[in-house]
Scaffold this active site. Sequence first.
Site, PDB file in Angstrom:
ATOM      1  N   ARG A   1       0.875  -1.181   0.000  1.00 54.18           N
ATOM      2  CA  ARG A   1       0.000   0.000   0.000  1.00 54.18           C
ATOM      3  C   ARG A   1       0.903   1.219   0.000  1.00 54.18           C
ATOM      4  O   ARG A   1       1.685   1.417   0.938  1.00 54.18           O
ATOM      5  CB  ARG A   1      -0.917   0.011   1.225  1.00 54.18           C
ATOM      6  CG  ARG A   1      -1.697   1.306   1.374  1.00 54.18           C
ATOM      7  CD  ARG A   1      -2.811   1.234   2.394  1.00 54.18           C
ATOM      8  NE  ARG A   1      -3.939   0.486   1.886  1.00 54.18           N
ATOM      9  CZ  ARG A   1      -5.192   0.588   2.353  1.00 54.18           C
ATOM     10  NH1 ARG A   1      -5.463   1.419   3.345  1.00 54.18           N
ATOM     11  NH2 ARG A   1      -6.162  -0.137   1.834  1.00 54.18           N
TER      12      ARG A   1
ATOM     13  N   ARG B   1     -13.833  -8.538   2.110  1.00 51.09           N
ATOM     14  CA  ARG B   1     -12.426  -8.265   1.836  1.00 51.09           C
ATOM     15  C   ARG B   1     -11.589  -9.502   2.183  1.00 51.09           C
ATOM     16  O   ARG B   1     -10.674  -9.875   1.450  1.00 51.09           O
ATOM     17  CB  ARG B   1     -11.922  -7.059   2.668  1.00 51.09           C
ATOM     18  CG  ARG B   1     -12.597  -5.723   2.352  1.00 51.09           C
ATOM     19  CD  ARG B   1     -12.350  -5.264   0.935  1.00 51.09           C
ATOM     20  NE  ARG B   1     -10.946  -5.218   0.617  1.00 51.09           N
ATOM     21  CZ  ARG B   1     -10.120  -4.220   0.954  1.00 51.09           C
ATOM     22  NH1 ARG B   1     -10.567  -3.164   1.591  1.00 51.09           N
ATOM     23  NH2 ARG B   1      -8.837  -4.256   0.604  1.00 51.09           N
TER      24      ARG B   1
ATOM     25  N   ASP C   1     -17.196   7.305  -2.016  1.00 54.67           N
ATOM     26  CA  ASP C   1     -15.968   7.183  -1.219  1.00 54.67           C
ATOM     27  C   ASP C   1     -15.707   8.558  -0.598  1.00 54.67           C
ATOM     28  O   ASP C   1     -16.359   9.551  -0.976  1.00 54.67           O
ATOM     29  CB  ASP C   1     -14.809   6.751  -2.156  1.00 54.67           C
ATOM     30  CG  ASP C   1     -13.513   6.421  -1.427  1.00 54.67           C
ATOM     31  OD1 ASP C   1     -13.520   6.299  -0.188  1.00 54.67           O
ATOM     32  OD2 ASP C   1     -12.471   6.287  -2.113  1.00 54.67           O
TER      33      ASP C   1
ATOM     34  N   CYS D   1     -16.357   1.767   0.345  1.00 53.79           N
ATOM     35  CA  CYS D   1     -15.218   0.921   0.742  1.00 53.79           C
ATOM     36  C   CYS D   1     -14.868   1.066   2.216  1.00 53.79           C
ATOM     37  O   CYS D   1     -14.229   0.179   2.783  1.00 53.79           O
ATOM     38  CB  CYS D   1     -14.009   1.222  -0.144  1.00 53.79           C
ATOM     39  SG  CYS D   1     -13.393   2.911  -0.004  1.00 53.79           S
TER      40      CYS D   1
ATOM     41  N   HIS E   1      -7.362   0.699  -6.527  1.00 58.30           N
ATOM     42  CA  HIS E   1      -7.587  -0.126  -5.320  1.00 58.30           C
ATOM     43  C   HIS E   1      -8.303  -1.418  -5.752  1.00 58.30           C
ATOM     44  O   HIS E   1      -9.467  -1.655  -5.418  1.00 58.30           O
ATOM     45  CB  HIS E   1      -8.420   0.664  -4.301  1.00 58.30           C
ATOM     46  CG  HIS E   1      -8.462   0.067  -2.926  1.00 58.30           C
ATOM     47  ND1 HIS E   1      -7.650  -0.991  -2.532  1.00 58.30           N
ATOM     48  CD2 HIS E   1      -9.221   0.367  -1.835  1.00 58.30           C
ATOM     49  CE1 HIS E   1      -7.923  -1.282  -1.266  1.00 58.30           C
ATOM     50  NE2 HIS E   1      -8.876  -0.491  -0.829  1.00 58.30           N
TER      51      HIS E   1
ATOM     52  N   GLN F   1     -10.288  -3.964  -3.373  1.00 56.39           N
ATOM     53  CA  GLN F   1     -11.618  -3.560  -2.920  1.00 56.39           C
ATOM     54  C   GLN F   1     -12.698  -4.002  -3.907  1.00 56.39           C
ATOM     55  O   GLN F   1     -13.804  -4.362  -3.520  1.00 56.39           O
ATOM     56  CB  GLN F   1     -11.660  -2.032  -2.743  1.00 56.39           C
ATOM     57  CG  GLN F   1     -12.989  -1.527  -2.215  1.00 56.39           C
ATOM     58  CD  GLN F   1     -13.243  -1.912  -0.769  1.00 56.39           C
ATOM     59  OE1 GLN F   1     -12.390  -1.719   0.087  1.00 56.39           O
ATOM     60  NE2 GLN F   1     -14.427  -2.444  -0.480  1.00 56.39           N
TER      61      GLN F   1
HETATM   62  N1  NVA Z   1      -9.927   6.659  -1.709  1.00 56.62           N
HETATM   63  C1  NVA Z   1      -9.601   6.241  -0.364  1.00 56.62           C
HETATM   64  C2  NVA Z   1      -9.855   4.785  -0.187  1.00 56.62           C
HETATM   65  C3  NVA Z   1      -9.589   4.276   1.215  1.00 56.62           C
HETATM   66  C4  NVA Z   1      -9.790   2.804   1.343  1.00 56.62           C
HETATM   67  C5  NVA Z   1      -8.144   6.571  -0.091  1.00 56.62           C
HETATM   68  O1  NVA Z   1      -7.320   6.364  -0.979  1.00 56.62           O
HETATM   69  O2  NVA Z   1      -7.839   7.049   0.991  1.00 56.62           O
HETATM   70  N1   CP Z   2     -11.421  -0.053   2.315  1.00 54.43           N
HETATM   71  C1   CP Z   2     -10.169  -0.165   2.727  1.00 54.43           C
HETATM   72  O1   CP Z   2      -9.240  -0.402   1.974  1.00 54.43           O
HETATM   73  O2   CP Z   2     -10.013   0.003   4.064  1.00 54.43           O
HETATM   74  P1   CP Z   2      -8.636   0.143   4.851  1.00 54.43           P
HETATM   75  O3   CP Z   2      -8.049   1.480   4.465  1.00 54.43           O
HETATM   76  O4   CP Z   2      -9.050   0.094   6.299  1.00 54.43           O
HETATM   77  O5   CP Z   2      -7.733  -0.974   4.472  1.00 54.43           O
END
Ligand code: NVA
Ligand code: CP
Length: 298
Positions: free
Chosen positions: A101, A284, A216, A256, A128, A131
């Site tokens: 990540r 997930r 989101d 998500c 992502h 997800q």
């Molecule tokens: N768009 C959000 C998704 C979090 C799971 C982010 O990147 O922070």
């Molecule tokens: N939706 C998602 O990816 O959640 P986290 O940021 O908690 O992993």
Amino acid sequence: MSCRHFLTLQDISASEFKQIIARAMELKNSPQLATRAEGKTLALIFEKSSTRTRVAFEVAMNQLGGSALFLSSNDSQLGRGEPVEDTARVLSRMVDCVAIRTFDHAMLSKFAAHSSVPVINALTDDYHPCQLLADMQTYFEHRGDISGKRVTWIGDGNNMCHSYINAAALLDFELRIACPNGFEPNAELMAKHASRVTLCSTPEEAVTGTSLVVTDVWASMGQESEQSERLARFDGFQVNAELMAHAASDALFMHCLPAHRGEEVSAELLDGAESVVWDEAENRMHSQKALLELLLNG
Ligand code: NVA
Ligand code: CP
């Protein structure tokens, strides 16, 4: 290096996507059917916070009989400037799979290019894909095949929106998107999938007759300094009962998570009957387990 990676949904075929969904549904009901991963290790390199993605991978590996090794960027030499390609070469000699990540998608691609074990995108600024495995599993569980359905993305044209565009192409659904001016998804990706994806001028137009509404946060991780400006720019883009009234009568709502009640989604909708966000979160784990099976066993 010729090795199977999962950096975006474009790394799997439509039939593999459906296989992962079916397998995730099967493993949810019968976890004992999973292919064991005894002695195998998944490294998790996380440069951003996570609850769901991290826990899903750690629990999935435990249940498969293997182990997960969490590496925050602060603790590893990556955080002190060791080159990504050197880290990839070293970890490849010790672990069986790496989930990353990070911010820059190019870092993930560079790591994968130098890794001899599968690399999974656990979220970048651009995509992502994990997800989407869970979201699509959740839709199939509640409503069956999504092919030919209308799906709506409301809000930021962000990493999640980009992965929805890729999913529309693979699973053959129509995706309608409504974003404030200046927050549209990547134009090149939109153009590539123009036959399935439409940019609408209002949230109401995007939601009309739809089977699934997804949103989101308005400020993603790394955009914290833009939070107050974005709050103003996204005014009118909240998903709530009034907006859902334009959707099909059996439309579902997904997010998500984490969610900000009262910003991108009303509390009533998130906690109401149309929302399947808790199934989505649970899935997930099942879908990432199905993905691990595919990547660890070829
Ligand atoms: N768009 C959000 C998704 C979090 C799971 C982010 O990147 O922070
Ligand atoms: N939706 C998602 O990816 O959640 P986290 O940021 O908690 O992993």
